[in-house]
Design an enzyme around this catalytic site. Structure first.
Site, PDB file in Angstrom:
ATOM      1  N   LYS A 241      -3.857  -1.294  16.236  1.00  0.00           N
ATOM      2  CA  LYS A 241      -4.617  -0.541  15.225  1.00  0.00           C
ATOM      3  C   LYS A 241      -5.782   0.233  15.852  1.00  0.00           C
ATOM      4  O   LYS A 241      -6.165   1.293  15.344  1.00  0.00           O
ATOM      5  CB  LYS A 241      -5.114  -1.486  14.130  1.00  0.00           C
ATOM      6  CG  LYS A 241      -3.991  -2.035  13.235  1.00  0.00           C
ATOM      7  CD  LYS A 241      -3.230  -0.919  12.554  1.00  0.00           C
ATOM      8  CE  LYS A 241      -2.439  -1.395  11.348  1.00  0.00           C
ATOM      9  NZ  LYS A 241      -1.584  -0.322  10.785  1.00  0.00           N
TER      10      LYS A 241
ATOM     11  N   ASP B  52      14.306   3.666  10.679  1.00  0.00           N
ATOM     12  CA  ASP B  52      13.324   2.890  11.447  1.00  0.00           C
ATOM     13  C   ASP B  52      12.388   3.885  12.122  1.00  0.00           C
ATOM     14  O   ASP B  52      12.796   4.615  13.032  1.00  0.00           O
ATOM     15  CB  ASP B  52      14.042   2.020  12.489  1.00  0.00           C
ATOM     16  CG  ASP B  52      13.064   1.158  13.278  1.00  0.00           C
ATOM     17  OD1 ASP B  52      11.834   1.372  13.182  1.00  0.00           O
ATOM     18  OD2 ASP B  52      13.537   0.265  14.009  1.00  0.00           O
TER      19      ASP B  52
ATOM     20  N   TYR C 237      -2.157  -7.014  16.989  1.00  0.00           N
ATOM     21  CA  TYR C 237      -2.362  -6.099  15.841  1.00  0.00           C
ATOM     22  C   TYR C 237      -3.650  -5.296  16.014  1.00  0.00           C
ATOM     23  O   TYR C 237      -3.671  -4.079  15.775  1.00  0.00           O
ATOM     24  CB  TYR C 237      -2.409  -6.964  14.583  1.00  0.00           C
ATOM     25  CG  TYR C 237      -2.607  -6.230  13.281  1.00  0.00           C
ATOM     26  CD1 TYR C 237      -1.597  -5.439  12.739  1.00  0.00           C
ATOM     27  CD2 TYR C 237      -3.786  -6.366  12.568  1.00  0.00           C
ATOM     28  CE1 TYR C 237      -1.778  -4.799  11.523  1.00  0.00           C
ATOM     29  CE2 TYR C 237      -3.980  -5.730  11.353  1.00  0.00           C
ATOM     30  CZ  TYR C 237      -2.959  -4.942  10.836  1.00  0.00           C
ATOM     31  OH  TYR C 237      -3.149  -4.308   9.631  1.00  0.00           O
TER      32      TYR C 237
ATOM     33  N   LEU D 116       0.821  -1.215   0.000  1.00  0.00           N
ATOM     34  CA  LEU D 116       0.000   0.000   0.000  1.00  0.00           C
ATOM     35  C   LEU D 116       0.857   1.269   0.000  1.00  0.00           C
ATOM     36  O   LEU D 116       0.542   2.229  -0.708  1.00  0.00           O
ATOM     37  CB  LEU D 116      -0.910  -0.010   1.235  1.00  0.00           C
ATOM     38  CG  LEU D 116      -2.080  -0.990   1.145  1.00  0.00           C
ATOM     39  CD1 LEU D 116      -2.611  -1.342   2.531  1.00  0.00           C
ATOM     40  CD2 LEU D 116      -3.198  -0.400   0.294  1.00  0.00           C
TER      41      LEU D 116
ATOM     42  N   THR E 127      -1.694  -7.567  -0.603  1.00  0.00           N
ATOM     43  CA  THR E 127      -0.255  -7.295  -0.464  1.00  0.00           C
ATOM     44  C   THR E 127       0.344  -8.560   0.144  1.00  0.00           C
ATOM     45  O   THR E 127      -0.384  -9.489   0.480  1.00  0.00           O
ATOM     46  CB  THR E 127       0.015  -6.115   0.499  1.00  0.00           C
ATOM     47  OG1 THR E 127      -0.391  -6.530   1.818  1.00  0.00           O
ATOM     48  CG2 THR E 127      -0.766  -4.869   0.103  1.00  0.00           C
TER      49      THR E 127
HETATM   50  N1  LIG Z   1      -3.077  -5.052   3.052  1.00  0.00           N
HETATM   51  C1  LIG Z   1      -4.206  -4.912   3.732  1.00  0.00           C
HETATM   52  O1  LIG Z   1      -5.295  -5.411   3.335  1.00  0.00           O
HETATM   53  C2  LIG Z   1      -4.205  -4.108   4.996  1.00  0.00           C
HETATM   54  C3  LIG Z   1      -5.399  -4.098   5.763  1.00  0.00           C
HETATM   55  C4  LIG Z   1      -5.437  -3.305   6.899  1.00  0.00           C
HETATM   56  C5  LIG Z   1      -4.328  -2.553   7.267  1.00  0.00           C
HETATM   57  N2  LIG Z   1      -3.178  -2.611   6.525  1.00  0.00           N
HETATM   58  C6  LIG Z   1      -2.032  -1.804   6.953  1.00  0.00           C
HETATM   59  O2  LIG Z   1      -1.482  -1.122   5.838  1.00  0.00           O
HETATM   60  C7  LIG Z   1      -0.090  -0.882   6.063  1.00  0.00           C
HETATM   61  C8  LIG Z   1       0.709  -1.377   4.870  1.00  0.00           C
HETATM   62  O3  LIG Z   1       0.600  -2.785   4.793  1.00  0.00           O
HETATM   63  P1  LIG Z   1       0.859  -3.645   3.471  1.00  0.00           P
HETATM   64  O4  LIG Z   1      -0.291  -4.563   3.356  1.00  0.00           O
HETATM   65  O5  LIG Z   1       1.186  -2.744   2.343  1.00  0.00           O
HETATM   66  O6  LIG Z   1       2.139  -4.515   3.944  1.00  0.00           O
HETATM   67  P2  LIG Z   1       3.615  -4.710   3.318  1.00  0.00           P
HETATM   68  O7  LIG Z   1       4.283  -5.733   4.163  1.00  0.00           O
HETATM   69  O8  LIG Z   1       3.498  -4.962   1.847  1.00  0.00           O
HETATM   70  O9  LIG Z   1       4.322  -3.286   3.513  1.00  0.00           O
HETATM   71  C9  LIG Z   1       4.754  -2.811   4.761  1.00  0.00           C
HETATM   72  C10 LIG Z   1       6.119  -2.168   4.584  1.00  0.00           C
HETATM   73  O10 LIG Z   1       6.528  -1.596   5.845  1.00  0.00           O
HETATM   74  C11 LIG Z   1       7.946  -1.753   5.954  1.00  0.00           C
HETATM   75  N3  LIG Z   1       8.356  -1.639   7.357  1.00  0.00           N
HETATM   76  C12 LIG Z   1       8.136  -2.551   8.361  1.00  0.00           C
HETATM   77  N4  LIG Z   1       8.665  -2.097   9.499  1.00  0.00           N
HETATM   78  C13 LIG Z   1       9.219  -0.880   9.246  1.00  0.00           C
HETATM   79  C14 LIG Z   1       9.906   0.088  10.037  1.00  0.00           C
HETATM   80  N5  LIG Z   1      10.142  -0.119  11.349  1.00  0.00           N
HETATM   81  N6  LIG Z   1      10.337   1.233   9.436  1.00  0.00           N
HETATM   82  C15 LIG Z   1      10.116   1.440   8.128  1.00  0.00           C
HETATM   83  N7  LIG Z   1       9.483   0.559   7.327  1.00  0.00           N
HETATM   84  C16 LIG Z   1       9.036  -0.597   7.880  1.00  0.00           C
HETATM   85  C17 LIG Z   1       8.212  -3.111   5.347  1.00  0.00           C
HETATM   86  O11 LIG Z   1       9.572  -3.243   4.919  1.00  0.00           O
HETATM   87  C18 LIG Z   1       7.207  -3.144   4.176  1.00  0.00           C
HETATM   88  O12 LIG Z   1       7.810  -2.721   2.945  1.00  0.00           O
HETATM   89  C19 LIG Z   1       0.239  -1.584   7.386  1.00  0.00           C
HETATM   90  O13 LIG Z   1       0.187  -0.637   8.445  1.00  0.00           O
HETATM   91  C20 LIG Z   1      -0.872  -2.594   7.530  1.00  0.00           C
HETATM   92  O14 LIG Z   1      -1.071  -2.991   8.859  1.00  0.00           O
HETATM   93  C21 LIG Z   1      -3.100  -3.382   5.403  1.00  0.00           C
END
Ligand SMILES: NC(=O)c1ccc[n+]([C@@H]2O[C@H](COP(=O)([O-])OP(=O)(O)OC[C@H]3O[C@@H](n4cnc5c(N)ncnc54)[C@H](O)[C@@H]3O)[C@@H](O)[C@H]2O)c1
Length: 301
Positions: A174, A72, A170, A17, A204
């Site tokens: 959240k 980070d 989680y 995302l 993702t």
């Molecule tokens: N995909 C979904 O359907 C969904 C649903 C609800 C919430 N979310 C939230 O959306 C956000 C993005 O998730 P996603 O699905 O794209 O996951 P993803 O794993 O594809 O991307 C998350 C990214 O965050 C980076 N990351 C992790 N820890 C980090 C840190 N300490 N500092 C910097 N970067 C860091 C990772 O390297 C990764 O590239 C998250 O907060 C997730 O909880 C996603």
């Protein structure tokens, strides 16, 4: 080009995302700080600048401006350096999208303390610290007579709003992000900062196993409802000058759907005007519950 020349930080923008948000901000004219640690799906493994650097290259290839941040976001030094990088590289900061995070799913009775801490740290502290340092920058701007037109977009989840079985850590983090959003919205408004949250759903690496069946890619000409790119237009709008009057709200975003989430509000009340006898509470509370809305089910229950 609704974000022309705005300077935007997206955390966790190397994949999923965050990557989609960064690319859409760039398409809409923004200069983007692409932050990512490049860690694995559960936050472990070697850190690598690869994913952030790739997104920066994609933005530059489309004629945009971007810089990679390897910080980070869950450390005070990292969050501070991230905000400094935006200001030093592009001269200002307008939008912070808090998005980075990872999962360590387990039923509560099996959940280890380290798994609790890691998930609370990356999501909840990883939202608070960039928000704090960006807020300090915007307060200084405001006090210097340059009132910001700034935005923070936080990333909650359906798990945080309704709960999700097997994701107690989680869901708690959240849900905490929603509380943080409400307080930040109230505290930062005077500095010209709006603060909203999204609850996205998309395919993702974080969700591809969980939603494998529902998230299958459709045929070439069909709308791919679970593509992460579907979530980004509303995030970019929230980051734009157009959304200056919207704050303290939570939007659920999935496919072509935009939903305003209505959270806790005072429901049916009874006031006896004196202390209750515990035995009388039974009738009183049952009467209130009968008049109140039934909660939506917890995901996976
Ligand atoms: N995909 C979904 O359907 C969904 C649903 C609800 C919430 N979310 C939230 O959306 C956000 C993005 O998730 P996603 O699905 O794209 O996951 P993803 O794993 O594809 O991307 C998350 C990214 O965050 C980076 N990351 C992790 N820890 C980090 C840190 N300490 N500092 C910097 N970067 C860091 C990772 O390297 C990764 O590239 C998250 O907060 C997730 O909880 C996603």
């Amino acid at each position: 080009m609704i974000c022309k020349d705005r300077v935007v930080i997206v955390t966790g923008a190397g994949r999923g995302l965050g990557r989609a948000h960064a690319l859409e901000f760039a398409r809409q004219g923004a200069k983007v700080v692409v932050n990512d640690l490049g860690v694995s799906r559960d936050g472990s493994g070697d850190q690598t600048e690869g994913p952030a650097a790739e997104v920066v290259a994609e933005i530059r290839a489309m004629g945009g401006e971007a810089v990679a941040s390897p910080h980070d976001i869950a450390t005070d030094d990292g969050a501070k350096a991230l905000v400094q990088l935006a200001v030093e590289t592009f001269g200002r900061l307008d939008v912070l999208v808090n998005n980075a995070g990872f999962l360590r799913d387990r039923m509560l009775i099996n959940l280890g303390e380290d798994e609790w801490d890691a998930v609370m740290r990356v999501h909840l502290k990883g939202h608070f610290l960039p928000l704090k340092h960006a807020g300090q920058y915007w307060r200084a701007e405001s006090k210097a007579g340059r009132q910001p037109d700034a935005r923070i977009i936080n990333t909650s989840s359906g798990a945080g709003l309704l709960g999700s079985v097997g994701q107690g850590n989680y869901s708690a983090a959240k849900a905490g992000i929603v509380g943080l959003t409400l307080v930040a919205s109230a505290e930062l408004g005077r500095y010209g900062v709006t603060v909203n949250a999204i609850a996205p759903a998309a395919r993702t690496r974080m969700t591809e196993e969980v939603f494998a069946a529902t998230m299958a890619k459709p045929g070439e000409d069909e709308f791919d409802a679970m593509a992460p790119e579907n979530v980004s237009p509303t995030v970019v709008w929230l980051g734009s000058p157009l959304a200056a009057d919207v704050t303290g709200r939570v939007f659920e975003l999935e496919g072509g759907k935009i939903t305003v989430m209505e959270g806790f509000r005072h429901g049916p009340t009874v006031d006896k005007g004196e202390r209750w006898d515990p035995a009388d509470v039974d009738t009183a509370v049952r009467d209130l519950l009968a008049k109140s809305a039934t909660p939506e089910p917890v995901y996976g229950a």
